[in-house]
Design an enzyme around this catalytic site. Structure first.
Site, PDB file in Angstrom:
ATOM      1  N   SER A 281      46.348  35.911  38.998  1.00  0.00           N
ATOM      2  CA  SER A 281      45.308  36.937  38.994  1.00  0.00           C
ATOM      3  C   SER A 281      44.727  37.177  37.610  1.00  0.00           C
ATOM      4  O   SER A 281      43.544  37.510  37.491  1.00  0.00           O
ATOM      5  CB  SER A 281      45.859  38.246  39.563  1.00  0.00           C
ATOM      6  OG  SER A 281      46.285  38.073  40.898  1.00  0.00           O
ATOM      7  N   HIS A 346      46.320  41.964  36.219  1.00  0.00           N
ATOM      8  CA  HIS A 346      44.933  41.993  36.696  1.00  0.00           C
ATOM      9  C   HIS A 346      44.032  42.664  35.655  1.00  0.00           C
ATOM     10  O   HIS A 346      42.933  42.176  35.362  1.00  0.00           O
ATOM     11  CB  HIS A 346      44.836  42.776  38.003  1.00  0.00           C
ATOM     12  CG  HIS A 346      45.630  42.200  39.129  1.00  0.00           C
ATOM     13  ND1 HIS A 346      47.015  42.183  39.139  1.00  0.00           N
ATOM     14  CD2 HIS A 346      45.240  41.633  40.307  1.00  0.00           C
ATOM     15  CE1 HIS A 346      47.443  41.628  40.266  1.00  0.00           C
ATOM     16  NE2 HIS A 346      46.384  41.287  40.991  1.00  0.00           N
TER      17      HIS A 346
END
Length: 407
Positions: A281, A346
């Site tokens: 991610s 993220h």
């Protein structure tokens, strides 16, 4: 104009020359060009239009050259070069600009002249063209997906050759699928693999107890918590990463991707010190956020279809994947006291995409070494990496952090 002069190529291709008075332009046949270095070819051709050795040729002579030999050029490049001559306020072209034109390179001065002369571009857009093959339609689609100016789209459309192909993102994605399937069969589990007691025993994921093993700050991208995690990352990685790599090349996209990956694991080690990290991610969010920011900043020029709807869908996918990561992080772990993987990677990827990534994607076909803003962000990123390394070396012991046992 593929890596060489449209008027001078290997063997039996026409070379342009002028007579002594400089009044006519004629075509000469050359048969022995291979032994001559490219720089000597350009210099020899340039000198034929610069008998006074002033280092400049007039745009009028260059325009006549294009008018005489325009049939030898790709139509879009001819249109771009005419815009360049029409937008040149000085009325002359220096030797370096001439070399850039002939060798298919674009400098900052080239871009400035193009921006001044782009109003002269009256031809139809790429989207209006018919009779294109499948590969040409794909390149045209990618051009409209990623580039905000028609002049850039036409230049890219005529320059792209699928050599090399977009191998980097495809290779990373295939490797992630292979690793996931391997551990899926080994753990006998495809959904929520992280709940398996053997999941973190792999040498790939980042674990705070094993942070001295430096490769884990990058190798964690090949492990995913489950097929739902892998599926969302793969979709965004392929749909955004492959077109970006086709336009900007593996080096630039690889730089943004790996910087996002490293920033993700380091951000976790600083802000969520007891949690492991898995999944790609960080890199995926760096690419997607950079692309979305580039679309927003060039909204009026981006001609991709349904761009508002597609941007909304991209944000929904990112939010769903991020929400799943947050839920998993605070969900009671299957094997306490080790928590579930962190979601902070993220956020690290997004920050890289909105800073370093935006600069990389904005500078199509320009050297990043010459971009001041790129070096500013790169230095800030390097400073962050150094601070995070020192944090990992000293902060855990100074703060007396209670880490989960090693897997």
């Amino acid at each position: 104009m593929e890596g060489g002069s449209p008027m001078m190529t290997v063997n039996s291709s026409p070379a342009v020359a002028a007579n002594a008075e400089g009044e006519e332009i004629e075509v000469l046949e050359t048969t022995d060009i291979n032994p001559v270095a490219p720089e000597d070819q350009w210099k020899s051709l340039f000198d034929q239009y610069d008998p006074d050795n002033s280092g400049f040729i007039s745009t009028e002579r260059f325009r006549d050259l294009l008018a005489t030999h325009g049939s030898e050029l790709d139509p879009h490049k001819l249109e771009v070069l005419l815009a360049l001559t029409n937008g040149n306020a000085d009325g002359k072209i220096c030797y370096q600009d001439f070399v850039n034109l002939m060798s298919n390179k674009r400098s900052n001065s080239f871009r400035r002249a193009i921006l001044q002369g782009s109003r002269q571009l009256r031809g139809c857009s790429l989207r209006d063209e018919v009779g294109l093959g499948l590969s040409q339609r794909l390149v045209r689609h990618v051009a409209y997906e990623t580039l905000p100016r028609e002049v850039d789209r036409k230049w890219y459309f005529d320059s792209y050759t699928y050599c090399p192909p977009p191998w980097l993102i495809l290779t990373i994605t295939i490797a992630e699928v292979v690793v996931f399937m391997y551990y899926g069969f080994q753990l006998d589990r495809l959904v929520l693999q992280v709940s398996s007691p053997s999941f973190l025993k792999s040498p790939l994921p980042y674990h705070p107890q094993l942070r001295a093993q430096a490769w884990r700050y990058l190798s964690y991208i090949f492990m995913h918590t489950g097929i739902e995690h892998l599926g969302l990352n793969m979709a965004m990685q392929l749909l955004v990463g492959v077109p970006l790599e086709m336009v900007h090349g593996a080096l630039r996209i690889g730089l943004v991707y790996m910087c996002g990956v490293l920033a993700g694991s380091l951000a976790v080690s600083v802000t969520d010190m007891t949690a492991p990290v898995v999944g790609s991610s960080g890199g995926v969010y760096a690419l997607v956020s950079a692309h979305l920011a580039n679309v927003v900043m060039n909204w009026s020029g981006m001609k991709c279809q349904f761009k508002l709807f597609r941007m909304a869908m991209a944000l929904v996918c990112m939010s769903v994947e991020f929400g799943r990561a947050v839920w998993l992080r605070f969900y009671p772990p299957a094997f306490p006291p080790c928590p579930n993987p962190s979601f902070v990677a993220h956020l690290g990827g997004v920050l890289v995409g909105l800073t370093l990534g935006v600069v990389v994607l904005q500078n199509y076909e320009q050297r990043l070494q010459q971009q001041t803003l790129f070096w500013i962000f790169f230095c800030v990123y390097t400073l962050f990496v150094l601070c995070a390394v020192f944090w990992n070396v000293f902060a855990y012991s100074l703060l007396d952090v209670r880490l989960p046992p090693p897997p």
